[in-house]
Design a protein around this motif. Sequence first.
Motif, PDB file in Angstrom:
ATOM      1  N   ALA A 256      89.189  35.882 -59.600  1.00 50.31           N
ATOM      2  CA  ALA A 256      90.151  34.846 -59.227  1.00 50.31           C
ATOM      3  C   ALA A 256      91.569  35.407 -59.172  1.00 50.31           C
ATOM      4  CB  ALA A 256      90.072  33.680 -60.211  1.00 50.31           C
ATOM      5  N   GLU A 257      91.949  36.192 -60.188  1.00 50.68           N
ATOM      6  CA  GLU A 257      93.301  36.744 -60.237  1.00 50.68           C
ATOM      7  C   GLU A 257      93.534  37.753 -59.117  1.00 50.68           C
ATOM      8  OE1 GLU A 257      94.012  36.412 -65.073  1.00 50.68           O
ATOM      9  OE2 GLU A 257      93.168  38.240 -64.196  1.00 50.68           O
ATOM     10  N   THR A 258      92.550  38.604 -58.865  1.00 57.59           N
ATOM     11  CA  THR A 258      92.684  39.599 -57.806  1.00 57.59           C
ATOM     12  C   THR A 258      92.798  38.932 -56.445  1.00 57.59           C
ATOM     13  OG1 THR A 258      91.381  41.173 -59.112  1.00 57.59           O
ATOM     14  CG2 THR A 258      91.614  41.632 -56.758  1.00 57.59           C
ATOM     15  N   THR A 259      91.994  37.920 -56.220  1.00 57.71           N
ATOM     16  CA  THR A 259      92.051  37.173 -54.960  1.00 57.71           C
ATOM     17  C   THR A 259      93.409  36.526 -54.764  1.00 57.71           C
ATOM     18  OG1 THR A 259      89.674  36.700 -54.983  1.00 57.71           O
ATOM     19  CG2 THR A 259      91.076  35.219 -53.686  1.00 57.71           C
ATOM     20  N   ALA A 260      93.880  35.816 -55.777  1.00 58.43           N
ATOM     21  CA  ALA A 260      95.150  35.098 -55.660  1.00 58.43           C
ATOM     22  C   ALA A 260      96.310  36.068 -55.449  1.00 58.43           C
ATOM     23  CB  ALA A 260      95.385  34.250 -56.910  1.00 58.43           C
ATOM     24  N   ALA A 261      96.311  37.179 -56.185  1.00 58.32           N
ATOM     25  CA  ALA A 261      97.400  38.157 -56.043  1.00 58.32           C
ATOM     26  C   ALA A 261      97.437  38.731 -54.638  1.00 58.32           C
ATOM     27  CB  ALA A 261      97.233  39.273 -57.068  1.00 58.32           C
ATOM     28  N   SER A 262      96.272  39.029 -54.065  1.00 59.66           N
ATOM     29  CA  SER A 262      96.238  39.604 -52.714  1.00 59.66           C
ATOM     30  C   SER A 262      96.767  38.618 -51.680  1.00 59.66           C
ATOM     31  CB  SER A 262      94.813  40.038 -52.355  1.00 59.66           C
ATOM     32  OG  SER A 262      93.936  38.925 -52.284  1.00 59.66           O
ATOM     33  N   VAL A 263      96.482  37.331 -51.853  1.00 60.68           N
ATOM     34  CA  VAL A 263      96.994  36.314 -50.930  1.00 60.68           C
ATOM     35  C   VAL A 263      98.512  36.197 -51.059  1.00 60.68           C
ATOM     36  CG1 VAL A 263      96.943  33.858 -50.319  1.00 60.68           C
ATOM     37  CG2 VAL A 263      94.820  35.031 -50.903  1.00 60.68           C
ATOM     38  N   LEU A 264      99.026  36.249 -52.286  1.00 59.97           N
ATOM     39  CA  LEU A 264     100.477  36.155 -52.509  1.00 59.97           C
ATOM     40  C   LEU A 264     101.217  37.324 -51.858  1.00 59.97           C
ATOM     41  CD1 LEU A 264     100.658  35.051 -56.258  1.00 59.97           C
ATOM     42  CD2 LEU A 264     101.069  33.642 -54.248  1.00 59.97           C
ATOM     43  N   TYR A 265     100.702  38.544 -52.039  1.00 61.57           N
ATOM     44  CA  TYR A 265     101.369  39.702 -51.450  1.00 61.57           C
ATOM     45  C   TYR A 265     101.343  39.636 -49.926  1.00 61.57           C
ATOM     46  CZ  TYR A 265     100.948  41.694 -56.145  1.00 61.57           C
ATOM     47  OH  TYR A 265     101.031  41.913 -57.498  1.00 61.57           O
ATOM     48  N   SER A 266     100.209  39.226 -49.369  1.00 63.19           N
ATOM     49  CA  SER A 266     100.093  39.133 -47.913  1.00 63.19           C
ATOM     50  C   SER A 266     101.081  38.120 -47.346  1.00 63.19           C
ATOM     51  CB  SER A 266      98.661  38.737 -47.515  1.00 63.19           C
ATOM     52  OG  SER A 266      97.733  39.704 -47.955  1.00 63.19           O
ATOM     53  N   ALA A 267     101.166  36.959 -47.992  1.00 63.05           N
ATOM     54  CA  ALA A 267     102.084  35.924 -47.509  1.00 63.05           C
ATOM     55  C   ALA A 267     103.534  36.382 -47.609  1.00 63.05           C
ATOM     56  CB  ALA A 267     101.886  34.637 -48.312  1.00 63.05           C
ATOM     57  N   SER A 268     103.872  37.115 -48.683  1.00 64.28           N
ATOM     58  CA  SER A 268     105.250  37.538 -48.908  1.00 64.28           C
ATOM     59  C   SER A 268     105.693  38.615 -47.934  1.00 64.28           C
ATOM     60  CB  SER A 268     105.419  38.056 -50.344  1.00 64.28           C
ATOM     61  OG  SER A 268     105.125  37.047 -51.286  1.00 64.28           O
ATOM     62  N   TYR A 269     104.847  39.625 -47.729  1.00 64.43           N
ATOM     63  CA  TYR A 269     105.274  40.796 -46.964  1.00 64.43           C
ATOM     64  C   TYR A 269     104.934  40.701 -45.474  1.00 64.43           C
ATOM     65  CZ  TYR A 269     106.360  43.207 -51.313  1.00 64.43           C
ATOM     66  OH  TYR A 269     106.920  43.570 -52.515  1.00 64.43           O
ATOM     67  N   ILE A 270     103.851  40.020 -45.130  1.00 64.09           N
ATOM     68  CA  ILE A 270     103.448  39.960 -43.724  1.00 64.09           C
ATOM     69  C   ILE A 270     104.085  38.772 -43.010  1.00 64.09           C
ATOM     70  CG2 ILE A 270     101.482  39.747 -42.143  1.00 64.09           C
ATOM     71  CD1 ILE A 270      99.762  41.106 -44.273  1.00 64.09           C
ATOM     72  N   PHE A 271     104.097  37.599 -43.669  1.00 61.98           N
ATOM     73  CA  PHE A 271     104.545  36.378 -43.002  1.00 61.98           C
ATOM     74  C   PHE A 271     105.878  35.835 -43.525  1.00 61.98           C
ATOM     75  CE2 PHE A 271      99.848  36.411 -42.957  1.00 61.98           C
ATOM     76  CZ  PHE A 271      99.638  36.457 -41.586  1.00 61.98           C
ATOM     77  N   ASN A 272     106.406  36.391 -44.620  1.00 62.13           N
ATOM     78  CA  ASN A 272     107.613  35.841 -45.263  1.00 62.13           C
ATOM     79  C   ASN A 272     107.451  34.350 -45.557  1.00 62.13           C
ATOM     80  OD1 ASN A 272     108.956  38.303 -45.159  1.00 62.13           O
ATOM     81  ND2 ASN A 272     109.898  37.861 -43.175  1.00 62.13           N
ATOM     82  N   ALA A 273     106.227  33.949 -45.855  1.00 65.77           N
ATOM     83  CA  ALA A 273     105.916  32.525 -46.056  1.00 65.77           C
ATOM     84  C   ALA A 273     105.957  32.189 -47.540  1.00 65.77           C
ATOM     85  CB  ALA A 273     104.533  32.194 -45.498  1.00 65.77           C
ATOM     86  N   PRO A 274     106.718  31.155 -47.922  1.00 65.41           N
ATOM     87  CA  PRO A 274     106.778  30.740 -49.329  1.00 65.41           C
ATOM     88  C   PRO A 274     105.589  29.856 -49.686  1.00 65.41           C
ATOM     89  CG  PRO A 274     108.301  29.435 -48.022  1.00 65.41           C
ATOM     90  CD  PRO A 274     107.655  30.392 -47.081  1.00 65.41           C
TER      91      PRO A 274
END
Length: 331
Positions: A256-274
Amino acid sequence: MDTLGLIVVIATALFFTYTNGFHDSANAIATSISTRALTPRVALGMAALMNLAGAFLGSGVAKTVSEGIIETPSGDDGMAILFAALLGAIVWNMITWYFGLPSSSSNALFGGMIGAALAAASAVHWDGVLTKIVIPMFVSPLIGLVLGYLVMVGILWLFRRANPRRAQRGFRMAQTVSAAGMALGHGLQDAQKTMGVVVLALVIADVQDESDAIPVWVKLACAGMLSLGTYAGGWRIMRTLGRGIIELDPPRGFAAETTAASVLYSASYIFNAPISTTHVITSAIMGVGATRRVSAVRWRVAQNIVAGWFITMPAAAAVAAVTYWLTALLR
């Protein structure tokens, strides 16, 4: 009045960041505590430090918040809009914390900004709200749910012949890394959201231009308050995330933690989405829990959490609108 308004808004923004910290601290460490991978105080200390570090890893999300949601207002009216927006988010954070409901501090902030802007008849960037907030609000939990399920299925397959006791011990150790990664992603996302509000206040006060870099003192102040709030801990919400949805074991906590962290990094660096850390970790827990069996997930608890997601933005918007009207009467 502009200087006083700026001071009040910045102080309110920092207090919002503090409530964000203790409200959302459960996002990073609830699974590690519930599986006994980390003791509560060690987990909170680690999360506070990683939140502090994460705040310095990017600025794309802050730019989206400061420029992509509402038209930059001006003067005292602009400060009143920001103050009302922050107060709306703080009130909703306190209500959901009291009831132990893992709602999104991020969406409370966005709802507050939209509600205050509408009350002031100021422009809202609806295209930005749709693409940067509404769509990610629906897509990120779905990704967290599906990806969490798939990651857990992969773990079960890879370790199908492993000694159960040894595997449990290994994943309990691995959760230290995954929890740290989750806390780093929380700092990367949530500290930047408050930075964006503070920068917007500085622009309104004509202290800096929109094109200027985020001042170091803003990063330090927001990161520090988020870390302090995180260390204070949000035990009510932690119980809901750690055990209310499903009884987690170390492999599922790690997934669960690994999944959530990967989604957070992707949203931050790829899409600049909050995006909402709460939505992502909650949906990931549901996904990994469903691999045990679908009925193992307490869907009634999950249903209440999801209902809270939909209520958050309108509720915070309503509080912000009322706050703006009251400040208008006082002014």
